[in-house]
Design an enzyme around this catalytic site. Structure first.
Site, PDB file in Angstrom:
ATOM      1  N   ARG A  74       0.811  -1.223   0.000  1.00  9.00           N
ATOM      2  CA  ARG A  74       0.000   0.000   0.000  1.00  9.00           C
ATOM      3  C   ARG A  74       0.843   1.271   0.000  1.00  9.00           C
ATOM      4  O   ARG A  74       0.348   2.347  -0.339  1.00  9.00           O
ATOM      5  CB  ARG A  74      -0.908   0.024   1.239  1.00  9.00           C
ATOM      6  CG  ARG A  74      -2.042  -0.995   1.215  1.00  9.00           C
ATOM      7  CD  ARG A  74      -2.826  -0.908   2.524  1.00  9.00           C
ATOM      8  NE  ARG A  74      -3.975  -1.804   2.547  1.00  9.00           N
ATOM      9  CZ  ARG A  74      -5.183  -1.480   2.106  1.00  9.00           C
ATOM     10  NH1 ARG A  74      -5.407  -0.282   1.598  1.00  9.00           N
ATOM     11  NH2 ARG A  74      -6.177  -2.344   2.166  1.00  9.00           N
ATOM     12  N   LYS A 181       2.119 -20.336   6.207  1.00  7.83           N
ATOM     13  CA  LYS A 181       1.189 -20.862   7.195  1.00  7.83           C
ATOM     14  C   LYS A 181       0.531 -19.695   7.941  1.00  7.83           C
ATOM     15  O   LYS A 181       1.094 -18.585   7.949  1.00  7.83           O
ATOM     16  CB  LYS A 181       1.913 -21.780   8.168  1.00  7.83           C
ATOM     17  CG  LYS A 181       2.792 -21.033   9.194  1.00  7.83           C
ATOM     18  CD  LYS A 181       3.279 -21.975  10.245  1.00  7.83           C
ATOM     19  CE  LYS A 181       4.051 -21.233  11.321  1.00  7.83           C
ATOM     20  NZ  LYS A 181       3.219 -20.448  12.230  1.00  7.83           N
ATOM     21  N   HIS A 211       8.820 -23.269   7.095  1.00  6.73           N
ATOM     22  CA  HIS A 211      10.253 -22.946   7.091  1.00  6.73           C
ATOM     23  C   HIS A 211      11.074 -23.915   7.931  1.00  6.73           C
ATOM     24  O   HIS A 211      12.283 -24.047   7.722  1.00  6.73           O
ATOM     25  CB  HIS A 211      10.484 -21.504   7.551  1.00  6.73           C
ATOM     26  CG  HIS A 211      10.211 -21.254   8.995  1.00  6.73           C
ATOM     27  ND1 HIS A 211       8.969 -20.899   9.476  1.00  6.73           N
ATOM     28  CD2 HIS A 211      11.014 -21.323  10.076  1.00  6.73           C
ATOM     29  CE1 HIS A 211       9.036 -20.743  10.782  1.00  6.73           C
ATOM     30  NE2 HIS A 211      10.264 -20.991  11.177  1.00  6.73           N
ATOM     31  N   LYS A 215      15.308 -26.155   7.398  1.00  3.94           N
ATOM     32  CA  LYS A 215      16.463 -26.070   8.289  1.00  3.94           C
ATOM     33  C   LYS A 215      17.401 -27.253   8.058  1.00  3.94           C
ATOM     34  O   LYS A 215      16.974 -28.391   7.875  1.00  3.94           O
ATOM     35  CB  LYS A 215      15.997 -26.025   9.747  1.00  3.94           C
ATOM     36  CG  LYS A 215      15.291 -24.721  10.113  1.00  3.94           C
ATOM     37  CD  LYS A 215      14.892 -24.714  11.576  1.00  3.94           C
ATOM     38  CE  LYS A 215      14.226 -23.387  11.955  1.00  3.94           C
ATOM     39  NZ  LYS A 215      15.165 -22.260  11.901  1.00  3.94           N
ATOM     40  N   GLU A 249       9.792 -21.165  23.066  1.00  2.00           N
ATOM     41  CA  GLU A 249      10.200 -19.794  22.776  1.00  2.00           C
ATOM     42  C   GLU A 249      10.299 -19.032  24.089  1.00  2.00           C
ATOM     43  O   GLU A 249       9.509 -19.254  25.003  1.00  2.00           O
ATOM     44  CB  GLU A 249       9.187 -19.111  21.856  1.00  2.00           C
ATOM     45  CG  GLU A 249       9.034 -19.758  20.494  1.00  2.00           C
ATOM     46  CD  GLU A 249       7.972 -19.070  19.657  1.00  2.00           C
ATOM     47  OE1 GLU A 249       8.316 -18.141  18.909  1.00  2.00           O
ATOM     48  OE2 GLU A 249       6.793 -19.449  19.770  1.00  2.00           O
ATOM     49  N   HIS A 273       4.529 -27.261  12.133  1.00  2.00           N
ATOM     50  CA  HIS A 273       5.930 -27.577  12.446  1.00  2.00           C
ATOM     51  C   HIS A 273       6.094 -28.921  13.152  1.00  2.00           C
ATOM     52  O   HIS A 273       6.850 -29.790  12.710  1.00  2.00           O
ATOM     53  CB  HIS A 273       6.546 -26.491  13.325  1.00  2.00           C
ATOM     54  CG  HIS A 273       6.565 -25.133  12.704  1.00  2.00           C
ATOM     55  ND1 HIS A 273       6.653 -24.926  11.352  1.00  2.00           N
ATOM     56  CD2 HIS A 273       6.528 -23.892  13.256  1.00  2.00           C
ATOM     57  CE1 HIS A 273       6.654 -23.627  11.097  1.00  2.00           C
ATOM     58  NE2 HIS A 273       6.578 -22.992  12.243  1.00  2.00           N
TER      59      HIS A 273
END
Length: 520
Positions: A74, A181, A211, A215, A249, A273
């Site tokens: 935008r 995703k 992703h 790895k 995390e 995942h």
């Protein structure tokens, strides 16, 4: 210099790349003439991952001189302003050294289209831009469209691409779409989204990015299992006690409140995942590592997954409360900006799954993920049964645990093997756990490419082994949907203090089976 066609590799489009010899897999796989259009190019994913990955591919010589990059957003930017934006993010985050000659070659093919997803005129301008790249850069009608946008925007962008003629290519060229995703939020929405996208793009041209599958350590899991004679004979229920797959995390929702609230940890991480990691850990040996053969084995594995009969006993969910993350005091989930104070969205999820196959009958797989946990780590731990007989005094083995093979996906990529060894010194026999460690950083001088480098290159090459198929996505939702429906009846998730390892009910879940979570 001219080479014979016997020493070159040709793409389906007829472009011959003299640097690719099919007889030598060590040579680099280099993309042919093509371009990428990134929708949502000003977002976090694009700034932090996609743009640096594209530059690093160019810097490694894996993109052709006839490559184009178009941003769609935008912002009321000129082309020069967009180039400055790309350069700023590339310089800040590229993995390989920044080189002016690489940048100049890449920048010559950069374009920008301003507009909204529901604006047909913007897509008409995009069509003109893509045609210009074909004429001026020699991209030959080969274009990939990266949807770095919220899932609700997938259908409108897909239809706009169809309406302006960009979704279909001329003979000898290709068009591909890359979808981030989550692919839907349950089985029904995933099927509807797949129907919409498939009406526009040929199913073989749809690449669903996960992703984690790009790895190096995830790919090394396949090498560990199938390139070594010592592991596969014990990779079964005769020797394995259980498997733990963890994605922890140490951060909170951090600016993702609008996306995360209502989605939660299980939909965000387990459905894609962790179930993919489980499939690669447990699947049978594929005939080859071609996409069809890998998909066949992963699909069979996911089809054999069985949910626990008692979901209350063998699932757990939590929501992080205020606490300390290292030396910093942090707010609880319900106090985060943009979060509904009555939200029942889980920030921690743990489930037990069983696999009804001859190899894995009776072996539980425990999957867990969460935010604001003790540290950032993703790992697969294959925990083995105790030796059937220990010819030692009981005091000699009191500090001896179970053998384990731990595949560390991030951040310290590698493999650890835990086993018992005699404590040196003294006259008595005392056995204690020790670890033997393989680290990518210490064993290889080559730096590992970012996952997005591998996956973007695979899209441009039309090489899909690391991309989940429609069937895999649907099977994953079939596994998760009943759990989500059960949790929806429970109300508020159990709170857990930030900086810890999750709610008490997650520990109780394993304790019921006589086991406990590994401490990464």
């Amino acid at each position: 210099m001219t080479q014979s066609t016997n020493n070159t590799a040709s793409t389906a489009e007829g472009w011959t790349n003299p640097l690719r010899d099919p007889r030598d897999l060590r040579l680099p796989r280099i993309a042919g003439p093509c371009s990428i259009v990134i929708f949502g190019v000003t977002g976090d994913l694009s700034r932090k991952k996609l743009l640096p990955a594209i530059y690093d591919l160019a810097n490694r010589g894996l993109l052709p001189p006839s490559f184009g990059l178009t941003g769609f957003a935008r912002r009321d930017w000129s082309e020069d302003q967009f180039k400055a934006f790309v350069r700023e993010n590339v310089e800040a985050r590229c993995r390989t050294p920044f080189r002016e000659n690489t940048w100049k070659q890449l920048a010559d093919g950069i374009r920008f289209v301003q507009g909204a997803f529901d604006d047909p005129q913007a897509f008409a301008r995009l069509s003109d831009t893509v045609s210009e790249l074909d004429r001026e850069r020699g991209t030959r009608g080969n274009h990939a469209f990266y949807m770095s946008v919220p899932p609700r925007a997938f259908p409108v962008v897909s239809r706009q691409l169809a309406d302006c003629g960009l979704a279909r290519s001329a003979e000898g060229a290709w068009r591909r779409v890359i979808i981030e995703k989550p692919f839907g939020h349950d089985l029904q929405s995933a099927k509807e989204l797949d129907r919409v996208v498939s009406e526009v793009f040929d199913p073989s041209s749809v690449f669903r990015i996960d992703h984690y599958l790009g790895k190096e350590t995830v790919q090394n899991l396949l090498a560990l299992r199938f390139a070594n004679a010592m592991y596969e004979p014990i990779w079964n229920a005769n020797y394995v006690d259980h498997v733990q797959i963890t994605m922890a995390e140490d951060i909170g929702v951090a600016g993702r409140a609008g996306y995360y609230d209502g989605i939660g940890a299980a939909r965000d991480v387990i459905q894609n995942h962790l179930l993919q990691l489980m499939a690669l850990t447990a699947m049978e040996e594929p005939v080859s590592f071609r996409a069809d053969d890998l998909t066949a084995e992963k699909t069979k594995l996911l089809s054999a997954v069985r949910l626990p009969r008692d979901l209350a006993a063998h699932t757990a969910r939590g929501q992080y409360a205020a606490g300390w993350q290292g030396s910093h005091e942090v707010a609880g989930y319900l106090d985060e900006k943009g979060i509904d104070p009555n939200s029942t969205t889980e920030t921690y999820a743990a489930i037990r799954l069983d696999i009804d196959t001859r190899r894995w009958a009776g072996v539980p797989f425990y999957l867990r993920c969460g935010k604001r946990l003790g540290k950032r780590v993703t790992e697969i731990a294959v925990v083995f049964k105790r030796a059937p007989h220990l010819p030692f005094e009981s005091t000699a083995t009191r500090e001896l645990g179970k053998n384990a093979i731990v595949i560390r996906v991030q951040p310290d990529e590698g493999v650890t093997i835990r086993f018992g060894a005699k404590v040196p010194g003294g006259t008595s026999m005392e056995v204690r756990d020790v670890s033997m460690d393989f680290s990518y950083g210490q064993s290889f001088t080559e730096s590992s490419p970012e996952a997005y480098e591998r996956l973007i290159l695979d899209v441009l090459l039309g090489d899909p082994p690391l991309f989940p198929t429609t069937r895999e996505v649907e099977l994953s939702w079939k596994i998760l949907d009943p759990i989500e429906q059960f949790w929806a009846t429970l109300g508020q998730p159990q709170p857990y203090r930030s900086g810890t390892w999750g709610p008490a009910e997650a520990d109780e879940m394993l304790a019921r089976d006589g086991r406990q979570w590994r401490m990464p």
